[in-house]
Write a protein that holds these residues in place. Sequence first.
Motif, mmCIF file in Angstrom:
data_model
loop_
_atom_site.group_PDB
_atom_site.id
_atom_site.type_symbol
_atom_site.label_atom_id
_atom_site.label_comp_id
_atom_site.label_asym_id
_atom_site.label_seq_id
_atom_site.Cartn_x
_atom_site.Cartn_y
_atom_site.Cartn_z
ATOM 1 N N SER A 1 0.867 -1.176 0.000
ATOM 2 C CA SER A 1 0.000 0.000 0.000
ATOM 3 C C SER A 1 0.903 1.226 0.000
ATOM 4 C CB SER A 1 -0.925 0.005 1.222
ATOM 5 O OG SER A 1 -0.182 0.167 2.401
ATOM 6 N N ASN A 2 0.317 2.388 -0.174
ATOM 7 C CA ASN A 2 1.081 3.624 -0.112
ATOM 8 C C ASN A 2 1.356 4.007 1.337
ATOM 9 O OD1 ASN A 2 1.226 4.003 -2.906
ATOM 10 N ND2 ASN A 2 -0.718 5.109 -2.938
ATOM 11 N N TYR A 3 2.392 4.773 1.532
ATOM 12 C CA TYR A 3 2.813 5.210 2.861
ATOM 13 C C TYR A 3 1.679 5.919 3.602
ATOM 14 C CZ TYR A 3 5.629 7.573 6.416
ATOM 15 O OH TYR A 3 6.144 8.029 7.602
ATOM 16 N N ASP A 4 0.974 6.821 2.926
ATOM 17 C CA ASP A 4 -0.077 7.594 3.579
ATOM 18 C C ASP A 4 -1.316 6.769 3.923
ATOM 19 O OD1 ASP A 4 1.438 9.907 3.611
ATOM 20 O OD2 ASP A 4 0.627 10.643 1.709
ATOM 21 N N ASP A 5 -1.410 5.555 3.406
ATOM 22 C CA ASP A 5 -2.557 4.694 3.680
ATOM 23 C C ASP A 5 -2.425 3.905 4.981
ATOM 24 O OD1 ASP A 5 -3.624 5.585 1.290
ATOM 25 O OD2 ASP A 5 -2.940 3.835 0.156
ATOM 26 N N LYS A 6 -1.262 3.945 5.598
ATOM 27 C CA LYS A 6 -1.015 3.164 6.817
ATOM 28 C C LYS A 6 -0.632 4.079 7.971
ATOM 29 C CE LYS A 6 -1.100 -1.120 5.200
ATOM 30 N NZ LYS A 6 -1.988 -2.133 5.686
ATOM 31 N N GLU A 7 -1.083 3.737 9.165
ATOM 32 C CA GLU A 7 -0.655 4.451 10.361
ATOM 33 C C GLU A 7 0.507 3.741 11.031
ATOM 34 O OE1 GLU A 7 -3.762 5.498 13.085
ATOM 35 O OE2 GLU A 7 -5.194 5.777 11.457
ATOM 36 N N TYR A 8 0.639 2.461 10.758
ATOM 37 C CA TYR A 8 1.690 1.669 11.393
ATOM 38 C C TYR A 8 2.173 0.581 10.437
ATOM 39 C CZ TYR A 8 -2.144 -1.607 12.163
ATOM 40 O OH TYR A 8 -3.203 -2.449 11.982
ATOM 41 N N VAL A 9 3.320 0.014 10.765
ATOM 42 C CA VAL A 9 3.869 -1.130 10.047
ATOM 43 C C VAL A 9 3.983 -2.280 11.033
ATOM 44 C CG1 VAL A 9 5.106 0.221 8.310
ATOM 45 C CG2 VAL A 9 6.244 -0.367 10.461
ATOM 46 N N VAL A 10 4.178 -3.474 10.531
ATOM 47 C CA VAL A 10 4.304 -4.640 11.402
ATOM 48 C C VAL A 10 5.559 -5.436 11.054
ATOM 49 C CG1 VAL A 10 1.821 -4.860 11.815
ATOM 50 C CG2 VAL A 10 2.865 -6.113 9.939
ATOM 51 N N VAL A 11 6.033 -6.147 12.038
ATOM 52 C CA VAL A 11 7.135 -7.092 11.877
ATOM 53 C C VAL A 11 6.944 -8.158 12.949
ATOM 54 C CG1 VAL A 11 8.735 -5.804 13.352
ATOM 55 C CG2 VAL A 11 9.637 -7.336 11.594
ATOM 56 N N SER A 12 7.355 -9.369 12.653
ATOM 57 C CA SER A 12 7.195 -10.430 13.646
ATOM 58 C C SER A 12 8.270 -10.327 14.727
ATOM 59 C CB SER A 12 7.265 -11.809 12.973
ATOM 60 O OG SER A 12 8.586 -12.091 12.566
ATOM 61 N N MET A 13 7.914 -10.741 15.916
ATOM 62 C CA MET A 13 8.880 -10.798 17.018
ATOM 63 C C MET A 13 10.021 -11.738 16.634
ATOM 64 S SD MET A 13 7.952 -8.961 19.727
ATOM 65 C CE MET A 13 8.429 -9.738 21.241
ATOM 66 N N ARG A 14 9.692 -12.819 15.958
ATOM 67 C CA ARG A 14 10.704 -13.786 15.518
ATOM 68 C C ARG A 14 11.741 -13.113 14.626
ATOM 69 N NH1 ARG A 14 10.480 -16.375 10.937
ATOM 70 N NH2 ARG A 14 8.290 -15.878 10.736
ATOM 71 N N LYS A 15 11.287 -12.259 13.713
ATOM 72 C CA LYS A 15 12.208 -11.553 12.816
ATOM 73 C C LYS A 15 13.076 -10.582 13.602
ATOM 74 C CE LYS A 15 12.984 -11.978 9.225
ATOM 75 N NZ LYS A 15 14.164 -12.736 8.680
ATOM 76 N N LEU A 16 12.496 -9.889 14.582
ATOM 77 C CA LEU A 16 13.284 -8.977 15.413
ATOM 78 C C LEU A 16 14.363 -9.729 16.197
ATOM 79 C CD1 LEU A 16 10.534 -6.553 16.734
ATOM 80 C CD2 LEU A 16 12.330 -6.057 15.051
ATOM 81 N N VAL A 17 14.025 -10.905 16.701
ATOM 82 C CA VAL A 17 15.003 -11.723 17.426
ATOM 83 C C VAL A 17 16.121 -12.157 16.475
ATOM 84 C CG1 VAL A 17 15.338 -13.932 18.616
ATOM 85 C CG2 VAL A 17 13.392 -12.467 19.208
ATOM 86 N N ASP A 18 15.765 -12.578 15.259
ATOM 87 C CA ASP A 18 16.774 -12.951 14.255
ATOM 88 C C ASP A 18 17.685 -11.765 13.937
ATOM 89 O OD1 ASP A 18 15.709 -15.511 14.050
ATOM 90 O OD2 ASP A 18 14.706 -15.139 12.126
ATOM 91 N N CYS A 19 17.091 -10.600 13.756
ATOM 92 C CA CYS A 19 17.873 -9.399 13.443
ATOM 93 C C CYS A 19 18.816 -9.039 14.586
ATOM 94 C CB CYS A 19 16.954 -8.222 13.132
ATOM 95 S SG CYS A 19 16.117 -8.346 11.541
ATOM 96 N N GLN A 20 18.323 -9.139 15.811
ATOM 97 C CA GLN A 20 19.173 -8.836 16.959
ATOM 98 C C GLN A 20 20.333 -9.822 17.050
ATOM 99 O OE1 GLN A 20 17.466 -9.271 20.877
ATOM 100 N NE2 GLN A 20 18.897 -7.780 21.736
ATOM 101 N N ALA A 21 20.079 -11.090 16.803
ATOM 102 C CA ALA A 21 21.144 -12.099 16.829
ATOM 103 C C ALA A 21 22.210 -11.790 15.773
ATOM 104 C CB ALA A 21 20.555 -13.496 16.620
ATOM 105 N N GLU A 22 21.775 -11.375 14.593
ATOM 106 C CA GLU A 22 22.725 -11.016 13.529
ATOM 107 C C GLU A 22 23.506 -9.755 13.887
ATOM 108 O OE1 GLU A 22 23.513 -12.740 10.467
ATOM 109 O OE2 GLU A 22 22.614 -14.212 11.821
ATOM 110 N N GLN A 23 22.856 -8.820 14.551
ATOM 111 C CA GLN A 23 23.533 -7.596 14.981
ATOM 112 C C GLN A 23 24.633 -7.925 15.986
ATOM 113 O OE1 GLN A 23 21.376 -3.788 15.330
ATOM 114 N NE2 GLN A 23 21.765 -3.965 17.520
ATOM 115 N N ILE A 24 24.341 -8.810 16.907
ATOM 116 C CA ILE A 24 25.332 -9.224 17.904
ATOM 117 C C ILE A 24 26.456 -10.011 17.237
ATOM 118 C CG2 ILE A 24 25.687 -10.735 19.905
ATOM 119 C CD1 ILE A 24 22.745 -9.909 20.734
ATOM 120 N N LYS A 25 26.115 -10.947 16.394
ATOM 121 C CA LYS A 25 27.096 -11.803 15.711
ATOM 122 C C LYS A 25 28.052 -10.985 14.845
ATOM 123 C CE LYS A 25 27.057 -15.117 11.942
ATOM 124 N NZ LYS A 25 26.156 -15.895 11.088
#
Length: 141
Positions: free
Chosen positions: A57-81
């Motif tokens: 959708s277009n940026y102005d059509d959304k008030e928020y975005v979503v991401v899974s907690m699982r993806k955030l945990v994966d990203c944090q692990a990669e940041q640490i690694k």
Amino acid sequence: MKFENYSNRQRQTKALELFCNNFNMTFTENSDFAPVDAFLRLNTKLVGLAEVKGVHSNYDDKEYVVVSMRKLVDCQAEQIKNKKPVAIIWAFDDCIAYQRIEKLSGEFYFGGRKKRKGSTHDIELMVKIDKRNLIKIEDNI
């Protein structure tokens, strides 16, 4: 099971190009099942990692975005690694918006998308992030 198709991958590549062009960086995309989508380089030096999430959708059509907690945990692990920051890039139809994971905040909830045959993670813990916390980069995706 892989659900990402060719057009999803093209959208990801275009979002990474726009992001990297904005910062005079280059990127290397990872394989389909890697924890993050790309490594980011300035000249040849690794300076960060990125994960791209499609928002159809277009940026102005959304008030928020979503991401899974699982993806955030994966990203944090990669940041640490890798000892490098990870940015999540949301690819809207008309722009991209991003933020480093350590600067994200939001509400978590149990949800996701309609269950697909063969999928393990369609319904899971999700984070809803107010898009005003993101940095927008203009362009057509």
